[in-house]
Design an enzyme around this catalytic site. Structure first.
Site, short mmCIF file in Angstrom:
data_model
loop_
_atom_site.label_atom_id
_atom_site.label_comp_id
_atom_site.label_asym_id
_atom_site.label_seq_id
_atom_site.Cartn_x
_atom_site.Cartn_y
_atom_site.Cartn_z
N VAL A 80 4.89 4.84 -11.25
CA VAL A 80 3.53 4.41 -11.56
C VAL A 80 3.15 4.94 -12.94
O VAL A 80 2.54 4.24 -13.75
CB VAL A 80 2.53 4.89 -10.49
CG1 VAL A 80 1.10 4.57 -10.91
CG2 VAL A 80 2.84 4.23 -9.15
N ARG A 116 -8.57 9.37 -1.09
CA ARG A 116 -9.16 8.06 -0.81
C ARG A 116 -10.23 8.08 0.27
O ARG A 116 -11.18 7.30 0.22
CB ARG A 116 -8.06 7.06 -0.40
CG ARG A 116 -7.26 6.56 -1.57
CD ARG A 116 -6.22 5.54 -1.11
NE ARG A 116 -5.25 5.30 -2.18
CZ ARG A 116 -4.00 4.93 -1.99
NH1 ARG A 116 -3.54 4.75 -0.75
NH2 ARG A 116 -3.18 4.73 -3.02
N CYS A 157 -1.15 -0.17 -2.68
CA CYS A 157 -0.71 -1.44 -3.27
C CYS A 157 -0.75 -2.60 -2.28
O CYS A 157 -1.10 -3.72 -2.64
CB CYS A 157 0.69 -1.31 -3.87
SG CYS A 157 1.92 -0.64 -2.74
N GLY A 164 7.41 -0.19 -4.86
CA GLY A 164 6.29 0.45 -4.15
C GLY A 164 6.64 1.82 -3.62
O GLY A 164 5.75 2.62 -3.33
N GLU A 223 2.16 3.23 5.93
CA GLU A 223 1.66 2.03 5.26
C GLU A 223 0.78 1.18 6.17
O GLU A 223 -0.25 0.65 5.75
CB GLU A 223 2.86 1.19 4.78
CG GLU A 223 2.51 0.14 3.75
CD GLU A 223 2.49 0.71 2.34
OE1 GLU A 223 2.63 1.93 2.17
OE2 GLU A 223 2.29 -0.08 1.40
N HIS A 241 4.59 -7.72 -3.76
CA HIS A 241 4.47 -7.67 -2.31
C HIS A 241 4.05 -9.05 -1.80
O HIS A 241 3.02 -9.59 -2.22
CB HIS A 241 3.41 -6.65 -1.89
CG HIS A 241 3.81 -5.22 -2.11
ND1 HIS A 241 5.07 -4.85 -2.48
CD2 HIS A 241 3.10 -4.07 -1.97
CE1 HIS A 241 5.12 -3.51 -2.58
NE2 HIS A 241 3.94 -3.03 -2.28
N ASN A 259 2.74 -5.31 -7.17
CA ASN A 259 2.37 -4.02 -6.57
C ASN A 259 2.23 -2.87 -7.54
O ASN A 259 1.49 -1.93 -7.28
CB ASN A 259 3.37 -3.64 -5.48
CG ASN A 259 4.80 -3.61 -5.97
OD1 ASN A 259 5.29 -4.64 -6.44
ND2 ASN A 259 5.42 -2.47 -5.89
#
Lengths: 349, 349, 349, 349
Positions: free
Chosen positions: C17, C111, C146, C177, C199, C239, C324
């Protein structure tokens, strides 16, 4: 101004090379694609319905609904880019040349015609003069095989600076080189196919013409001994080549790298739209070049080289990489057209 | 009878070579795996919990719950198969040899020790005598690098029949050769990596020892000039090699193919359990051998060759293929052990 | 003018990333990367030596020799893009927020902090107000997972126009990912891994916060029932998601397609540099969208949808595709930063 | 004794299913392939010259030089395995059935003929009685679609023990399911194709007939609601399916797993040569099943299931995997033939 662009057509527009022509010419500053031609099976359909589009970007909108034409005379365009399959390219290209068109072809059929130049713009642009001896009202100019182009470009500065006696090459070629549909997924996934029909012969002979000298109205072939071994690998685009060379005069590694990095030729001097600033990029990292990372250097028009090292059987060995459907096919062919325009070959069309 | 099997251990049992040992030894007629050894991180765990199993068939049930041991002396087994990583193999293998074990290793560390044989059973089994000059209570015997084994086997009958002066090889190697996890999927998908650290040196030097002559208690290296270029491709198992050779005496293609097809050696004569009936299989089809189709010939212990043709720079060029983790690693190592047993080297254990 | 750009830093700059941040920010009109931070192992090295670069284009030259810093306070930059691994992101991001920096993070750690907004700029930009209730001298803002982003964007216009009761999704996710090195080539070639740790939980919970309502200084979660099944497939980027939905009010297929095609939001109205003209593109062709062809639509910031059809168990089923690591990670995070700048959140830095 | 084997023929022997028939029947204890039939293009050639062999093991030697026949009446064999393409299978299979042959077909053409049984031997062998009402001198029996078979087998024990109301399935299917050449490598490498023509309809309707009840001389369809979404992924063999189910009566996870693990049916009781000991294998590891590791369980005739977990929208979700060209095509068809022989259906041939 759009009006001043040269109208061109793409022959074999639904094939993989044809698609690349369409993609690369979509916003070309000098050429405007006014006609897309293909087999009778595709003719009459909208391009988007006739083509199984495999490029990594969508169909340029202006071509989506363009009606595909048959490969017949009477086109508006006088400059034709041919991505035709070799099973039909020979006759169709001849037909158009007789009709007065300039056909710049990616097909192998006319490459060894005595009066047809086989051009890599950075190497032998002066061979274009050959077309003056052609019997056609128009002309045919050809682009070499994709695997030849990357190798020949890598060799050019060494040829100029040190001379080359022998070349040994083993390729690891992308599947896009086989056209579409080309190889079945079942044949190439988790696999290598160590054979590509006719490819080794092309790599062993085309450079002799490309590096040849124009004498009167024919080419005197170069005197190099080449041996090629060709393999297909599970890569989408980008031919990797392991090359070994024996030079005529001694050179240090740094001299060779310098020759590559400093190499410029006519397309760069003329500032042609598709000409990469650096035709050849030498990469220092031990495991470079790699097709997925480097195939798009210079918009796919630069080749990259790396791993230059001494060789106990030849003088040096190194790795070269080129984008086989851009520099090695559609892009290289467009660069020939740009060169021809810049040199005035299209003036009388 | 199960009772009469020789108890053996696998060192580095959780790695990719170690897993292949476990798979191939699961139902071996002569050897029974009684211990699985690995790093301290894995020791103490059940094998199924310690391993990230990547073989194409599930873990043999008898090993699922076997507790992994540390690589320490005091094992029950006296014959040890080493799939250890080279970062640790040197010392651990020496420790076990000093402890009286016979270590048959796939690691590179001791391959060039003066008194350690580097064995391909079909080629130089007589080099096993070297271990008599080892200072260890036990012994160390080594298996060559995976990319060397396929090439050396293909060369052996030509060496015997015609002599070989020079060898030029370009490899397209499977990712399993890099161990596990080895290459990231991000590095190899849609890509070629034209570099494998140390691999070219191994291919250029190991054959000199393998094809060398045992003189007193050392090996006199063979006089062959070899140049190698090594690439990693998106193949799971099976190394493909493009090989060019210059022979000492002239040979027709049919002579060479006959030499390959007729080749038999000690493992075949002794009927060793892992010996393939045909060590070398010549395939006539123009696009063969291919790793996915031919890597498992002879249970992965046969190599296949194809595309023999003349070469303008050498005498001949051809393609060879071998299963890199069976013939080129675990299977080849097991075959050495079988040979040693058949020749009586395990009698005093 | 270069002087007027906001100086920013990338945390975790050597990861996958982080590399994407570096690539996308290389020529950003508003932000200039002045610092690259990474683990202690990388700190002190030139970026080109510290990173195993896996992007499809080379390292932007200005970063090649930039010395990588440790993740410590005292940076010049006050806006930080975090591509840190979740094993360390929690503490480091908090440290910088306490130090007065605005951290815009792609990591999952914060998050679900009550006062940390989880932002998709086209969906819930008003949640940014949450940071005013944060106790930090600076702030933390987060980007969703993602696989959530593509789905949530596809759902947004349907949510607005028709309401959504239930969502069922099965993903086919790209290996990028999983970060770098992520999956071994041996695990994913010729394979599917039908499990991605954590996920499914993220996809089932993150949309509830994203589609929630800001009430005073917290988010009231949306009332949607979501079930997710996640798979890893042999795709580099992009994705693909098979989505089924039950709407609150009846809608015709053409209404849904119109809602997608007409969707515009704050980033488009504000003309943010990374905002795609069309956040959602509906593709009519029966076998579209496909990751290799459509992942780069809108510079990787548009998602594409296709195959809308009725479903016997829900109301509709369709396919959504998003890049993604661009829209789903670095690009989405940069878009948040652009939105914050445009909305004045950076004014007091 | 070889003499006592039933002579059989393979129709469409050069296709991918046909090749699998040839491979699996090469050493069959009950059947002997005496004729290989294919299109006119292949007829008259040696099998090795007519076929583009794509199996992972070489052509069985006894078939290499067998001359391929046209698909015409007058064959020696009375039991025919059809791997014909559906574009021609309908008429040819009917022709042979009228001629007195028993055609066991993998093609879709006759699957929904009222008097043609659609058989999975472990599920509905009693439907074979339907052929007694056929008007043919011989008979036609059909094998379901590859993606149906794996799913139906996974559902069977749950249907028997708990009843099933609704099934939702998303597939990740191997490219071998598309036949040969099937998908171009250019279409599937680094890609997903989220569409397979006609596949979703097959998965939504075939199970209704398979799980139906034989009433007099027709099948009363089962009452289950099924929704399917089908994707093609870069896998050679093995269809992975994400399945969600709503049961008629409540069941604990352990009950379901027990039902799977204990499942046995007619092929197991009759000890048919191709019957796997366990038709269904439940795998505990969180990231299993995976196509490359588990597709060959039970010689490719077992399906594997894993990841059973509760689902907020249905009762349960899980992953099922089956080998699409063995259990899902040639192997499944051979198992039907074995069942028919064991049940006496071949007695009067």
């Amino acid at each position: 101004m759009k009006e001043s662009k040269i109208p061109v057509a793409v022959l074999g527009a639904t094939g993989s090379v044809g698609q690349r022509f369409v993609e690369l010419l979509a916003n070309h500053p000098w050429f405007e694609v006014v006609e897309l031609c293909a087999s009778d099976r595709s003719a009459g359909k909208k391009y988007k319905d006739a083509v199984n589009w495999i490029m990594a970007t969508p169909i340029p909108p202006q071509f989506e609904n363009m009606i595909v034409k048959k490969c017949e005379t009477g086109l508006m365009a006088r400059v034709l880019f041919s991505g035709l399959d070799s099973s039909v390219a020979g006759d169709i290209e001849k037909m158009y040349a007789e009709d007065g068109c300039i056909v710049i072809s990616n097909a192998r059929n006319h490459r060894f015609d005595k009066d047809v130049p086989l051009i890599i713009p950075e190497i032998n642009y002066e061979h274009l003069e050959l077309i003056k001896s052609q019997k056609y009202k128009g002309a045919i100019v050809t682009n070499p095989n994709c695997s030849t182009i990357g190798m020949a470009l890598a060799l050019k500065p060494l040829m100029d600076n040190f001379g080359i006696e022998t070349v040994n090459v083993t390729t690891l070629q992308a599947i896009s080189g086989a056209g579409y549909p080309g190889l079945s997924g079942l044949d190439i996934m988790d696999n290598v196919v160590p054979y590509i029909g006719g490819e080794e012969e092309k790599m062993e002979t085309e450079p002799l013409k490309i590096f040849g000298k124009l004498k009167d109205d024919s080419i005197e072939y170069a005197d190099i001994k080449i041996s090629a071994q060709c393999n297909r690998v599970a890569v989408l685009d980008g031919h990797t080549e392991n090359i070994q060379i024996k030079l005529k005069t001694k050179a240090e590694p740094k001299d060779i790298i310098e020759a590559w990095n400093n190499f410029r030729s006519a397309p760069q001097e003329l500032n042609l739209p598709s000409a990469p600033e650096k035709p050849i990029v030498y990469l220092e990292q031990a495991n470079y070049p790699q097709p997925r990372i480097h195939r798009n250097l210079g918009g796919g028009m630069s080749i990259s080289v790396g791993r230059l090292r001494e060789c106990s059987l030849f003088d040096y060995k190194f790795v070269a990489l080129s984008h086989n459907t851009i520099r090695g096919a559609a892009g290289g062919t467009i660069l020939i057209a740009e060169l021809m325009k810049a040199k005035g070959y299209f003036d009388e069309l």
